[in-house]
Design an enzyme around this catalytic site. Structure first.
Site, PDB file in Angstrom:
ATOM      1  N   HIS A 135      33.816  41.969  30.923  1.00  0.00           N
ATOM      2  CA  HIS A 135      34.387  42.723  32.043  1.00  0.00           C
ATOM      3  C   HIS A 135      35.462  43.696  31.541  1.00  0.00           C
ATOM      4  CE1 HIS A 135      36.075  43.201  36.195  1.00  0.00           C
ATOM      5  NE2 HIS A 135      37.200  43.362  35.511  1.00  0.00           N
ATOM      6  N   GLU A 136      36.382  43.187  30.741  1.00  0.00           N
ATOM      7  CA  GLU A 136      37.494  44.024  30.261  1.00  0.00           C
ATOM      8  C   GLU A 136      36.993  45.144  29.348  1.00  0.00           C
ATOM      9  OE1 GLU A 136      40.443  43.828  31.546  1.00  0.00           O
ATOM     10  OE2 GLU A 136      39.905  42.058  32.705  1.00  0.00           O
ATOM     11  N   HIS A 139      35.493  48.002  31.329  1.00  0.00           N
ATOM     12  CA  HIS A 139      36.492  48.944  31.862  1.00  0.00           C
ATOM     13  C   HIS A 139      36.772  50.034  30.822  1.00  0.00           C
ATOM     14  CE1 HIS A 139      37.888  47.447  35.695  1.00  0.00           C
ATOM     15  NE2 HIS A 139      38.268  46.270  35.234  1.00  0.00           N
ATOM     16  N   GLU A 198      36.149  47.860  39.508  1.00  0.00           N
ATOM     17  CA  GLU A 198      36.030  46.414  39.305  1.00  0.00           C
ATOM     18  C   GLU A 198      34.577  45.982  39.372  1.00  0.00           C
ATOM     19  OE1 GLU A 198      38.168  44.562  38.058  1.00  0.00           O
ATOM     20  OE2 GLU A 198      39.543  46.254  38.162  1.00  0.00           O
TER      21      GLU A 198
END
Ligand SMILES: [Zn+2]
Length: 268
Positions: A135-136, A139, A198
């Site tokens: 996820h990070e 981004h 997100e």
């Protein structure tokens, strides 16, 4: 002077500058989702800023360089980095584990990853950690920071134009109008924008973890663990993140695509 005390020239000029800022900015097409966006920083600027923040964080922290936990972080980050494809090709990936009870992890633009020991008990296993890091990292590879910079620059231009155009208005009224516009921008533009990021990071992160050979089903279990632990102490990095229920629902809708990637990864 008209009765509304609004000057239109500043609005017009701000509009022209706004359009110029937007159309002269670099366009970015996300290679995973095909989503088109505009960014306010070059990849070089992003990497430089990312490296600067990384050094800052490390200078104030206690990094753990060896042992099973540091090895786990290295193993998971390395496999995920290889799964980012063209989006992460120009990245200079590096990861650090920091002794800190905060339930947190992040990836800076350009590929510098920081994991706090506090998130490891929630991650529980490699696939759990891959859920967070995927996820990070998504981004960063999706250039969400650079998109936000442009968004904020545009909002600033618009607000300045409006502020100047209202300069003849009664001060109290002026402040009320600017306050309402500021709140409107925050809740109507910047927050939905944040939620879109997100959701995109969840989607791409899931693909990354599956492609790297981590069971994508674990992402659901990870968010369930996160939800349970969130009751005691809300994790910091979730503050702008969607609710767990909504997130799990979305992840489930992307699982078939992730399962395909996972099958491919297991065959190769
Ligand atoms: Zn996020």
């Amino acid at each position: 002077m008209n009765r509304t005390h609004i000057k239109w020239i500043p609005v017009l000029l701000a509009g022209i500058f706004f359009a110029y800022q937007y159309f002269s900015s670099e366009k970015f097409v996300n290679p995973e989702t095909g989503r088109k966006s505009h960014v306010g920083l070059s990849t070089e600027q992003e990497s430089a800023l990312g490296l600067q923040s990384y050094r800052q964080v490390l200078s104030e922290a206690q990094a753990i360089d060896s042992g099973p936990e540091a090895e786990m972080v290295k193993r998971v980050a390395t496999r995920l980095a290889a799964a980012t494809g063209t989006a992460g090709a120009g990245f200079d990936w590096q990861e650090s584990l920091i002794r800190d009870e905060k339930v947190n992890a992040f990836c800076l633009p350009g590929g510098k990853i920081v994991v706090y020991t506090g998130i490891l008990p929630v991650a529980e296993n490699d696939a759990g950690l891959a859920t967070v890091l995927g996820h990070e990292m998504a981004h960063a590879t999706s250039r969400h920071g650079a998109q936000r910079v442009l968004q904020q620059n545009l909002a600033q231009t618009a607000m300045t134009g409006i502020a100047v155009s209202l300069s003849d208005m009664d001060y109290t009224k002026q402040r009320a109008v600017m306050g309402a516009l500021g709140a409107g921008t925050q809740f109507g533009v910047l927050m939905p924008f944040g939620r879109e990021h997100e959701s995109e990071a969840d989607h791409i992160g899931l693909i990354y973890m599956a492609r790297a050979g981590f069971d994508p089903q674990e992402s659901i279990r990870f968010w369930e663990r996160m939800e349970r632990q969130g009751e005691a102490q809300p994790p910091e990095f979730l503050s702008s993140h969607p609710s767990h229920g909504h997130r799990i629902q979305q992840l489930q809708s992307w699982l078939p695509q992730a399962e395909e990637e996972y099958q491919k990864a297991n065959k190769s």
